[in-house]
Design an enzyme around this catalytic site. Structure first.
Site, PDB file in Angstrom:
ATOM      1  N   ASN A 178      -4.390  -1.487 -11.840  1.00 51.42           N
ATOM      2  CA  ASN A 178      -5.686  -0.645 -11.975  1.00 51.42           C
ATOM      3  C   ASN A 178      -5.571   0.425 -12.460  1.00 51.42           C
ATOM      4  OD1 ASN A 178      -8.134   0.466 -11.553  1.00 51.42           O
ATOM      5  ND2 ASN A 178      -7.714   0.385  -8.872  1.00 51.42           N
ATOM      6  N   TRP A 179      -6.102   1.127 -13.957  1.00 47.62           N
ATOM      7  CA  TRP A 179      -5.729   2.091 -14.296  1.00 47.62           C
ATOM      8  C   TRP A 179      -6.863   3.092 -14.073  1.00 47.62           C
ATOM      9  CZ3 TRP A 179      -5.094   0.026 -20.137  1.00 47.62           C
ATOM     10  CH2 TRP A 179      -3.760  -0.649 -20.409  1.00 47.62           C
ATOM     11  N   LYS A 180      -7.616   2.847 -13.202  1.00 48.45           N
ATOM     12  CA  LYS A 180      -8.638   3.712 -12.855  1.00 48.45           C
ATOM     13  C   LYS A 180      -9.322   4.512 -13.843  1.00 48.45           C
ATOM     14  CE  LYS A 180      -6.427   3.448  -8.270  1.00 48.45           C
ATOM     15  NZ  LYS A 180      -6.095   4.172  -7.021  1.00 48.45           N
TER      16      LYS A 180
ATOM     17  N   HIS B 189     -12.999  -1.745  -4.461  1.00 43.45           N
ATOM     18  CA  HIS B 189     -12.010  -1.017  -4.160  1.00 43.45           C
ATOM     19  C   HIS B 189     -12.298   0.141  -3.346  1.00 43.45           C
ATOM     20  CE1 HIS B 189      -8.878   1.963  -5.273  1.00 43.45           C
ATOM     21  NE2 HIS B 189      -8.204   0.918  -5.631  1.00 43.45           N
TER      22      HIS B 189
ATOM     23  N   GLU C 256     -11.869   3.167  -3.443  1.00 42.21           N
ATOM     24  CA  GLU C 256     -12.550   4.386  -3.895  1.00 42.21           C
ATOM     25  C   GLU C 256     -14.143   4.165  -4.402  1.00 42.21           C
ATOM     26  OE1 GLU C 256      -9.613   4.540  -7.073  1.00 42.21           O
ATOM     27  OE2 GLU C 256      -8.133   5.240  -5.561  1.00 42.21           O
TER      28      GLU C 256
ATOM     29  N   GLU D 238      -5.525  -3.126   0.670  1.00 42.41           N
ATOM     30  CA  GLU D 238      -4.807  -1.865   0.324  1.00 42.41           C
ATOM     31  C   GLU D 238      -5.334  -0.895   1.356  1.00 42.41           C
ATOM     32  OE1 GLU D 238      -4.924  -1.643  -4.421  1.00 42.41           O
ATOM     33  OE2 GLU D 238      -6.932  -1.356  -3.407  1.00 42.41           O
TER      34      GLU D 238
ATOM     35  N   GLY E  10      -2.666   6.173  -3.647  1.00 46.31           N
ATOM     36  CA  GLY E  10      -2.328   7.324  -4.396  1.00 46.31           C
ATOM     37  C   GLY E  10      -1.816   8.293  -3.685  1.00 46.31           C
TER      38      GLY E  10
ATOM     39  N   SER F  86       0.372   2.474  -3.477  1.00 43.97           N
ATOM     40  CA  SER F  86       1.516   3.397  -3.818  1.00 43.97           C
ATOM     41  C   SER F  86       2.856   2.320  -4.191  1.00 43.97           C
ATOM     42  CB  SER F  86       2.150   4.431  -2.796  1.00 43.97           C
ATOM     43  OG  SER F  86       1.276   5.372  -2.898  1.00 43.97           O
TER      44      SER F  86
ATOM     45  N   GLY G 292      -1.857   0.957  -9.108  1.00 36.82           N
ATOM     46  CA  GLY G 292      -2.641   2.230  -9.487  1.00 36.82           C
ATOM     47  C   GLY G 292      -1.654   2.850 -10.613  1.00 36.82           C
ATOM     48  N   GLY G 293      -1.115   4.038  -9.847  1.00 38.19           N
ATOM     49  CA  GLY G 293      -0.339   5.149 -10.586  1.00 38.19           C
ATOM     50  C   GLY G 293       0.664   4.538 -11.441  1.00 38.19           C
TER      51      GLY G 293
END
Ligand code: PGA
Length: 257
Positions: free
Chosen positions: A9-11, A95, A97, A167, A173, A213, A234-235
């Protein structure tokens, strides 16, 4: 038999050149993924370019969001058909966010899930508790409410085409991963809930990713849990080497499943 599914997930990161370079590097590196499904989910404006970059490889493309209606006056939104047009296979829905920054409700996530399935996309439906909810011992309640709300009216047959991502919000994150035992506990509960709402056979087949994470170092022990069927990353998915290492962890573990 459930397949591992690793999705990045590159956000809201990268520019066009960076997205294409990352997609190309992942496609090039993910050659012998065998029984592991792989997807990258770039910002929607780069979906076309990324789909082009991964064409012919083992890497599929997913979107990070969509709207529930097929067309019309919904400024700024994208429909399921538009995502299919861009060669998306998956769409991340609900998600945290989007739930917590943009105020998406279970009702909206549910409408989107129905629309995605009707169009032929595979929805990755995200659920997860906040830190204060975990500390108050409410994790199972929160997950149950989100699952019941987000999957309302989804048939057992449709559920076979749904991916769920657990999640925990406090792990996203933050560099604070759930321990493998914490992740497994929730995944087992989730599967039991699906067995109660649908049936044991369908529940056994649902792919449940863990997200929060996940990185090249901790992926193997998370994926080694019997009910953890993949990762929503993600990251660490923004670095080709790290993402490929997570995929590789899945490839190695898939042999022993
Ligand atoms: P993270 O994000 O890996 O950066 O914690 C995961 C996610 O939000 O899907």
């Amino acid at each position: 038999m459930r397949r591992f599914f690793i999705a990045g997930n590159w956000k809201m990161n990268l520019d066009r050149a960076g997205a294409v370079a990352l997609a190309s590097a992942v496609a090039k590196g993910a050659v012998e993924v065998g029984a592991v499904d792989v997807a990258v989910c770039p910002p929607s404006v780069y979906l076309d370019a990324v789909a082009q970059a991964v064409r012919g490889s083992a890497v599929c493309v997913g979107a990070q969001n969509m709207y529930s209606e097929p067309s019309g006056a919904f400024t700024g939104e994208l429909s399921a058909a538009m995502l299919l047009d861009l060669r998306c296979k998956y769409v991340i829905l609900g998600h945290s966010e989007r739930r917590h920054i943009l105020g998406e409700s279970d009702t909206l996530v549910n409408k989107k899930t129905h629309a995605a399935l009707a169009a032929g996309l595979v929805p990755i439906v995200c659920v997860g508790e906040k830190l204060e909810e975990r500390e108050a011992g409410r994790t199972a309640d929160v997950i149950r409410t989100q699952v019941d709300g987000s999957l309302a009216g989804i048939s057992a047959d449709q559920l076979r085409r749904v991916v769920i991502a657990y999640e925990p919000v406090w792990a996203i994150g933050t560099g604070k991963t759930a321990t493998p035992a914490q992740a497994e506990e929730v995944h087992v509960d989730l599967r039991k809930l699906l067995a109660a709402r649908y049936n044991a056979d369908v529940a056994e087949g649902v792919v449940i990713q863990y997200g929060g994470s996940v990185n090249a170092k901790n992926a193997a022990e998370l994926l080694a849990q019997p009910d953890v069927d993949g990762a929503l990353v993600g990251g660490a998915s923004l670095k080709a080497d790290d993402f490929l290492a997570i995929i590789q962890a899945g490839v190695e573990l898939a042999c022993g499943r």
